[in-house]
Scaffold this active site. Structure first.
Site, PDB file in Angstrom:
ATOM      1  CE1 TYR A  60      48.286  26.338  24.775  1.00 13.66           C
ATOM      2  CE2 TYR A  60      49.258  24.620  24.317  1.00 13.66           C
ATOM      3  CZ  TYR A  60      48.841  25.305  23.828  1.00 13.66           C
ATOM      4  OH  TYR A  60      48.926  25.747  22.609  1.00 13.66           O
ATOM      5  CG  ASP A 115      54.111  27.824  33.636  1.00 17.46           C
ATOM      6  OD1 ASP A 115      54.793  27.271  34.386  1.00 17.46           O
ATOM      7  OD2 ASP A 115      54.337  28.032  32.301  1.00 17.46           O
ATOM      8  N   GLY A 138      55.843  17.744  29.911  1.00 15.04           N
ATOM      9  CA  GLY A 138      55.768  18.819  30.799  1.00 15.04           C
ATOM     10  C   GLY A 138      55.411  18.171  32.393  1.00 15.04           C
ATOM     11  CD  GLU A 139      54.629  20.105  37.603  1.00 11.95           C
ATOM     12  OE1 GLU A 139      55.744  20.740  37.289  1.00 11.95           O
ATOM     13  OE2 GLU A 139      53.989  20.545  38.678  1.00 11.95           O
ATOM     14  CG  ASP A 140      48.054  19.547  34.260  1.00 14.64           C
ATOM     15  OD1 ASP A 140      47.851  19.235  35.518  1.00 14.64           O
ATOM     16  OD2 ASP A 140      46.988  19.754  33.475  1.00 14.64           O
TER      17      ASP A 140
HETATM   18  O1  TRH Z   1      52.260  22.754  27.998  1.00 16.09           O
HETATM   19  P1  TRH Z   1      53.442  22.214  28.725  1.00 16.09           P
HETATM   20  O2  TRH Z   1      54.499  21.795  28.057  1.00 16.09           O
HETATM   21  O3  TRH Z   1      53.734  22.957  29.973  1.00 16.09           O
HETATM   22  C1  TRH Z   1      55.190  22.915  30.624  1.00 16.09           C
HETATM   23  C2  TRH Z   1      55.389  22.283  31.797  1.00 16.09           C
HETATM   24  O4  TRH Z   1      54.329  22.552  32.584  1.00 16.09           O
HETATM   25  C3  TRH Z   1      56.548  22.548  32.271  1.00 16.09           C
HETATM   26  O5  TRH Z   1      56.864  21.872  33.515  1.00 16.09           O
HETATM   27  C4  TRH Z   1      56.750  24.030  32.376  1.00 16.09           C
HETATM   28  O6  TRH Z   1      58.075  24.356  32.990  1.00 16.09           O
HETATM   29  C5  TRH Z   1      56.383  24.822  31.251  1.00 16.09           C
HETATM   30  O7  TRH Z   1      55.123  24.579  30.858  1.00 16.09           O
HETATM   31  C6  TRH Z   1      56.556  26.247  31.344  1.00 16.09           C
HETATM   32  O8  TRH Z   1      53.081  20.576  29.250  1.00 16.09           O
HETATM   33  P2  TRH Z   1      51.956  20.277  30.513  1.00 16.09           P
HETATM   34  O9  TRH Z   1      52.381  20.617  31.594  1.00 16.09           O
HETATM   35  O10 TRH Z   1      51.424  18.919  30.202  1.00 16.09           O
HETATM   36  O11 TRH Z   1      50.425  21.282  30.358  1.00 16.09           O
HETATM   37  C7  TRH Z   1      49.669  21.103  29.112  1.00 16.09           C
HETATM   38  C8  TRH Z   1      48.039  21.433  29.575  1.00 16.09           C
HETATM   39  O12 TRH Z   1      47.545  21.760  28.280  1.00 16.09           O
HETATM   40  C9  TRH Z   1      47.912  20.679  30.555  1.00 16.09           C
HETATM   41  O13 TRH Z   1      46.862  21.345  31.457  1.00 16.09           O
HETATM   42  C10 TRH Z   1      46.760  19.769  29.615  1.00 16.09           C
HETATM   43  C11 TRH Z   1      46.416  20.862  28.780  1.00 16.09           C
HETATM   44  N1  TRH Z   1      45.864  20.143  27.386  1.00 16.09           N
HETATM   45  C12 TRH Z   1      44.491  20.563  26.802  1.00 16.09           C
HETATM   46  O14 TRH Z   1      43.831  21.187  27.805  1.00 16.09           O
HETATM   47  N2  TRH Z   1      44.183  20.080  25.833  1.00 16.09           N
HETATM   48  C13 TRH Z   1      44.961  19.516  24.947  1.00 16.09           C
HETATM   49  O15 TRH Z   1      44.164  19.019  23.710  1.00 16.09           O
HETATM   50  C14 TRH Z   1      46.315  19.239  25.305  1.00 16.09           C
HETATM   51  C15 TRH Z   1      46.744  18.381  24.210  1.00 16.09           C
HETATM   52  C16 TRH Z   1      46.627  19.622  26.469  1.00 16.09           C
END
Ligand code: TRH
Length: 384
Positions: free
Chosen positions: A17, A19, A282-284
């Site tokens: 999620y 990106d 991840g990042e966000d």
């Molecule tokens: O989902 P991720 O593992 O995304 C990753 C990273 O961005 C990584 O750097 C990148 O290379 C890869 O994707 C392709 O983890 P991240 O970055 O924390 O993103 C999760 C998103 O999901 C964030 O915007 C928060 C959102 N989220 C919700 O909206 N509701 C929820 O209940 C949860 C648990 C997360």
């Protein structure tokens, strides 16, 4: 006549999620705070729909919260390039779009389209020191009259900063000062006062069962809130079940594991504000957990040839700089265990809870002094 400034943000979903989550926050902030007309072009709308249920992943074009969202399909239709074009995470723009940007820059286009375009390659976040040397570097196109600029988010003033909306901390402080309201808004019963509330968002390869066992045997009660999509097999196995669904909770020893629904992005931010400690990935979610000003444990996105190891070290070096050595050691040790599938000494980490909490507040305050990513982008693009 004043021209409306238009920005296009292109993003291909690699996985998960993050990106979509990052581009969506950026698009919304540029629209809401800078009055920019933003088009968000995504090659897969499903992750965006998951974090923003107002989005319909079946629509080719839609407007949500004043952002125009386009499903990026090939062959790419002929559209007039925006004034600023963000290529997120090296996603490679459609060739026809690049050609149209070049035509506009070289004066081949009609009057309306004839204007220089600013092309930004928005990179992934890293705390590594080399980032400062590459931030804002120009990369001329080998054939066309176009320049692409590298833009690095980061933790120092010599980088592009982090996504942080105006008024975020005021809103956070207001809700954190009234935990009962915060929990009721989240639809989660107000936890008992002696419990440590932890949110857990991780990849499946994390040593989840090690952590759950550590909490089971911990010195003080722990309530772990686990968003549904990551209620992995490991958690279910630990509970002796084949599956764990949202709404279910299991108690073993000093741990209550509570599975909660996957939330919309803003609500997830509020969950981070409500918990005593957040496990993120991840990042966000990693950045948002820092804005929550609560202790954070980060599972870094794994990269080929272990390129994520120096990235994790670089962040911990920066984060631990002003943390007392024993607390820093405990924090590093838990990160190492969590990222390398090793044993986890939760009690040794959590005995520093007070100092870790104070540090989390100070860290967030310190980062406020560097411009946020959207403001840095607007300033940089304006100066081009
Ligand atoms: O989902 P991720 O593992 O995304 C990753 C990273 O961005 C990584 O750097 C990148 O290379 C890869 O994707 C392709 O983890 P991240 O970055 O924390 O993103 C999760 C998103 O999901 C964030 O915007 C928060 C959102 N989220 C919700 O909206 N509701 C929820 O209940 C949860 C648990 C997360």
């Amino acid at each position: 006549m004043k021209r409306t400034v238009r920005w296009d943000i292109f993003c291909r979903i690699v996985d998960n999620y993050g990106d979509a989550g990052i581009c969506w926050r950026l698009a919304r902030q540029l629209t809401a705070e800078f009055g920019i007309n933003v088009r968000l072009l995504l090659d897969d709308l499903r992750p965006l729909q998951r974090i923003c249920p107002e989005v319909d992943s079946n629509l080719a074009v839609q407007h949500v919260r004043n952002v125009q969202i386009l499903h990026w399909v090939e062959p790419f239709p002929a559209i007039i390039p925006a004034n600023v074009v963000i290529e997120a995470f090296g996603c490679e723009l459609p060739a026809s779009y690049v050609a149209a940007m070049a035509a506009a820059s070289s004066g081949l286009a009609n009057t309306d389209e004839k204007m220089k375009r600013v092309w930004i390659n928005l990179e992934y976040l890293s705390a590594e020191p080399w980032v400062e040397g590459f931030h804002e570097l120009a990369s001329p196109h080998p054939r066309l009259p176009l320049i692409k600029y590298f833009f690095f988010p980061g933790f120092t003033a010599a980088t592009g900063g982090l996504i942080r909306e105006a008024g975020l901390f005021t809103q956070r402080d207001f809700l954190q000062s009234d935990p009962a309201k915060l929990w009721s808004e989240l639809g989660i019963p107000y936890p008992a006062s002696d419990e440590t509330i932890v949110s857990l968002f991780s990849y499946n390869h994390a040593p989840i069962s090690n952590l759950l066992y550590a909490w089971t045997a911990s010195k003080s009660p722990v309530r772990c809130l686990l968003p549904e999509s990551v209620a992995s097999l490991q958690a279910a196995q630990w509970a002796g079940k084949s599956h764990l669904a949202a709404g279910e909770s299991v108690q073993h020893g000093n741990l209550v594991l509570q599975v909660i629904p996957f939330m919309a992005q803003e609500r997830y931010d509020h969950l981070l504000w409500a918990c005593d400690c957040n496990f993120v990935r991840g990042e966000d979610s990693f950045v948002r957990a820092q804005w929550a000003a609560r202790p954070v444990i980060w599972q870094i996105y794994p990269q080929q040839e272990n390129a994520h190891h120096p990235k994790l070290r670089a962040f911990l070096d920066l984060y631990c700089r002003k943390l007392p050595k024993d607390a820093a050691d405990a924090l590093r040790s838990l990160h190492q265990g969590w990222n390398d599938s090793e044993q986890l000494d939760w009690d040794n980490f959590w005995k520093y809870r007070k100092v870790l909490q104070q540090h989390a507040v100070a860290w967030a305050e310190q980062l406020v002094h560097i411009p946020d990513l959207a403001s840095s982008l607007v300033n940089f693009c304006g100066s081009r």
